[in-house]
Write an enzyme that holds these catalytic residues in place. Sequence first.
Site, PDB file in Angstrom:
ATOM      1  N   CYS A   3      -6.224 101.254 -16.135  1.00 24.51           N
ATOM      2  CA  CYS A   3      -5.138 102.200 -15.870  1.00 24.51           C
ATOM      3  C   CYS A   3      -5.668 103.536 -15.343  1.00 24.51           C
ATOM      4  CB  CYS A   3      -4.361 102.464 -17.143  1.00 24.51           C
ATOM      5  SG  CYS A   3      -3.696 100.982 -17.884  1.00 24.51           S
ATOM      6  N   ARG A  40     -10.489 100.232  -9.534  1.00 27.44           N
ATOM      7  CA  ARG A  40     -10.708  99.880 -10.942  1.00 27.44           C
ATOM      8  C   ARG A  40      -9.894  98.680 -11.378  1.00 27.44           C
ATOM      9  NH1 ARG A  40     -11.794 104.981 -14.406  1.00 27.44           N
ATOM     10  NH2 ARG A  40     -13.163 106.032 -12.980  1.00 27.44           N
ATOM     11  N   ASN A  64      -2.461 105.968 -20.605  1.00 31.49           N
ATOM     12  CA  ASN A  64      -3.605 105.036 -20.651  1.00 31.49           C
ATOM     13  C   ASN A  64      -3.966 104.862 -22.116  1.00 31.49           C
ATOM     14  OD1 ASN A  64      -3.696 105.169 -17.913  1.00 31.49           O
ATOM     15  ND2 ASN A  64      -5.680 106.219 -17.779  1.00 31.49           N
ATOM     16  N   GLY A  65      -4.360 103.654 -22.496  1.00 27.95           N
ATOM     17  CA  GLY A  65      -4.789 103.432 -23.873  1.00 27.95           C
ATOM     18  C   GLY A  65      -3.862 102.454 -24.578  1.00 27.95           C
ATOM     19  N   GLU A 112     -26.650  87.059 -17.240  1.00 23.36           N
ATOM     20  CA  GLU A 112     -25.997  87.919 -16.248  1.00 23.36           C
ATOM     21  C   GLU A 112     -25.581  87.097 -15.016  1.00 23.36           C
ATOM     22  OE1 GLU A 112     -24.606  90.603 -15.986  1.00 23.36           O
ATOM     23  OE2 GLU A 112     -24.747  91.301 -13.922  1.00 23.36           O
ATOM     24  N   LYS A 148     -21.757  86.755 -13.672  1.00 26.77           N
ATOM     25  CA  LYS A 148     -21.350  87.092 -12.303  1.00 26.77           C
ATOM     26  C   LYS A 148     -20.577  85.930 -11.689  1.00 26.77           C
ATOM     27  CE  LYS A 148     -21.705  90.518 -12.266  1.00 26.77           C
ATOM     28  NZ  LYS A 148     -22.276  91.537 -13.083  1.00 26.77           N
ATOM     29  N   GLU A 169     -17.033  85.471 -13.370  1.00 27.22           N
ATOM     30  CA  GLU A 169     -16.014  86.514 -13.204  1.00 27.22           C
ATOM     31  C   GLU A 169     -15.469  86.610 -11.792  1.00 27.22           C
ATOM     32  OE1 GLU A 169     -17.064  90.637 -14.023  1.00 27.22           O
ATOM     33  OE2 GLU A 169     -19.125  90.245 -13.463  1.00 27.22           O
ATOM     34  N   HIS A 212     -31.064  71.087 -27.735  1.00 25.43           N
ATOM     35  CA  HIS A 212     -30.362  71.250 -29.013  1.00 25.43           C
ATOM     36  C   HIS A 212     -28.846  71.199 -28.834  1.00 25.43           C
ATOM     37  CE1 HIS A 212     -34.136  72.033 -30.987  1.00 25.43           C
ATOM     38  NE2 HIS A 212     -34.423  72.883 -30.009  1.00 25.43           N
ATOM     39  N   LYS A 233     -12.230  97.628 -13.620  1.00 23.56           N
ATOM     40  CA  LYS A 233     -13.453  98.419 -13.669  1.00 23.56           C
ATOM     41  C   LYS A 233     -13.213  99.507 -14.701  1.00 23.56           C
ATOM     42  CE  LYS A 233     -17.389  99.205 -11.402  1.00 23.56           C
ATOM     43  NZ  LYS A 233     -18.391  98.137 -11.455  1.00 23.56           N
TER      44      LYS A 233
HETATM   45  C1  F6R Z   1     -19.294  92.765 -15.324  1.00 23.30           C
HETATM   46  C2  F6R Z   1     -19.000  94.152 -15.650  1.00 23.30           C
HETATM   47  C3  F6R Z   1     -18.601  94.464 -17.050  1.00 23.30           C
HETATM   48  C4  F6R Z   1     -19.159  95.845 -17.465  1.00 23.30           C
HETATM   49  C5  F6R Z   1     -18.630  96.214 -18.856  1.00 23.30           C
HETATM   50  C6  F6R Z   1     -19.211  97.531 -19.347  1.00 23.30           C
HETATM   51  O1  F6R Z   1     -19.691  92.622 -13.999  1.00 23.30           O
HETATM   52  O2  F6R Z   1     -19.044  95.009 -14.814  1.00 23.30           O
HETATM   53  O3  F6R Z   1     -19.018  93.472 -17.919  1.00 23.30           O
HETATM   54  O4  F6R Z   1     -20.541  95.794 -17.461  1.00 23.30           O
HETATM   55  O5  F6R Z   1     -17.228  96.319 -18.806  1.00 23.30           O
HETATM   56  O6  F6R Z   1     -18.894  98.579 -18.503  1.00 23.30           O
HETATM   57  P1  F6R Z   1     -19.729  99.924 -18.506  1.00 23.30           P
HETATM   58  O7  F6R Z   1     -21.112  99.598 -18.028  1.00 23.30           O
HETATM   59  O8  F6R Z   1     -18.993 100.827 -17.565  1.00 23.30           O
HETATM   60  O9  F6R Z   1     -19.732 100.430 -19.913  1.00 23.30           O
END
Ligand code: F6R
Length: 620
Positions: free
Chosen positions: A2, A27, A110-111, A493, A497, A500, A516, A615
């Site tokens: 948001c 975001r 927001n929240g 990781e 990637k 997602e 296992h 984001k």
């Molecule tokens: C995955 C990704 C998320 C962030 C997570 C933490 O590609 O971007 O898993 O890493 O939401 O976000 P930050 O680093 O902003 O605390």
Amino acid sequence: MCGIVGAVSQRNIVPILLQGLQRLEYRGYDSCGVAVHQGGELKRARSTARVTELDAQVHQDGIEGFIGIAHTRWATHGAPAVHNAHPHFSHGVGADAQSSKAGRIALVHNGIIENHDELRAELQARGYVFNSQTDTEVIAHLVDSLYQHDLFEAVLQAIQRLKGAYAIAVFCREEPQRVIGARAGSPLVLGVGQGENFLASDAMALAGVTDQIVYLDEGDVVDLQQGKYWISGRKTEGGFARVERPVKTVHAHSGAAELGPYRHYMQKEIFEQPRAIGDTLEGIAGITPDLFGDDAYRVFQSIDKVLILACGTSYYSGCTAKYWLESIAKMPTQVEIASEYRYRDSVPDPKTLIVTISQSGETADTLAALKHARSLGMAQTLTICNVSTSAMVRECKLAYITRAGVEIGVASTKAFTSQLAGLFLLTLALAQSRGLLSEAEEAEHLKAMRHLPVALQAVLALEPQVIAWAEEFASKENALFLGRGLHYPIALEGALKLKEISYIHAEAYPAGELKHGPLALVTAQMPVVTIAPNDALLEKLKSNLQEVRARGGELYVFADGDTKIESGPGLHVIRMPEHYGPLSPILHVVPLQLLAYHTACARGTDVDKPRNLAKSVTVE
Ligand code: F6R
């Protein structure tokens, strides 16, 4: 996630509000809206489409005003639908609900309000009519119910009834000269202009409008008017008092950075990694605790263990750093997912250095975990963060600011490798402060770090080979990722990637763990991506590869040059340019980013804004 923008001016503020929303678009959001005070009424437009569509709607409806608020919503309570989009209006009670008095308070939020059910029931009993499923509408009605010709007072009283996290911006039909903002648990900044003032959930929303920014503290309430503002802060003994907060000059970059020759921001950001790492390490002539802050030497002397707190990709950079911290600095290190740590009973030790890792510096769970650690008596805090003005940097004693630059793609790439560079520096600084780093070792590590941008360029040149693999992956629904030791977090990781952005189910395992359980999944339909650096575990890893081949699994191996792993039936190999010792994870993650990116492109997904994700996760 948001986003909030608000403004009070002597000019039509609608273009500023909409541009602000556009800067926050990256975001992730599922609906948006804007409301202004116009002709003695509240006017609004809301949409489940993009901000450009909202803009068209606003023009068509002739919406203009000198004060207003705007919002991008990422659904938590209630589906992504127009009636749930912000701004929300209060609707008055009884006869007022149908009359011209309908729509007295306009509010964005927001929240998450945790006691919204209880408040909703109370307000419904008093006659308030709800038109959405959101927790936000509850706040609008609550402010309305407390309003007695002074919006600031009504907001002050309302927030004392709220449990949970919020940043809000509010205005009232009866007071066309002011917008009130308040924050607790979610970020909110005040932008100071020439005879006009602004609110935003991130200074970036105000880029090009003003660079004079006040970061509101937890619990602050701000009264914005033309050319003036007042802030009230929470007193420790309860109640509020007028406070002064410093105005900072912030050169926020616009989120709408140029894409240049790239198809997506994610691809651009993958290719920016040599520059991001170069900038993050720029000017480092030698290893010294001062890199982390003036007090770092004293803090490093006072601790004997490290606790890393982070979420998502940042958590995986912490998991990688654990290997470095324990092997190079001999520092016992624990890494915890922030949302778990904050709610579990743990055994605190005041001699622990709390290290938070965050790209945005605003992740609600990581901030809460930091505060939880502090409340348990662990006062030594350090953050590795990409945003120097963020709450995380303000909350921690020590910081290392990575210089990845603004990251727009929801899937983190350049922020991750920059975090790894910062964490490697931290490892070396702690090793040095414990007398475990000779000058020769320091020089050797620095040389390897300085060479990283060049080494990364060579890895990026593998893109055409990765694209060929991605075309095969595009038709799969599952994938396994394997790594060992330092590269197990890199496998995690890589799997994150892929899942997602391509929506392929992917899981990562330490290769030794395969037999296992997960080996049962291996068939010819299951691609098994393996990270094969030429390190001490190579021979063990080769045995694990045999276990997969023996079950007909298709192996896709990123192998260092001298591993002697050769392509053959069911075994595809891309050769990494050089083995890179302890810094190898920074190189090995890059082809995994490219594989996820090109697989997602081949499947036609929305790479920069994957479904359901946002984001900067500023809610719990
Ligand atoms: C995955 C990704 C998320 C962030 C997570 C933490 O590609 O971007 O898993 O890493 O939401 O976000 P930050 O680093 O902003 O605390």
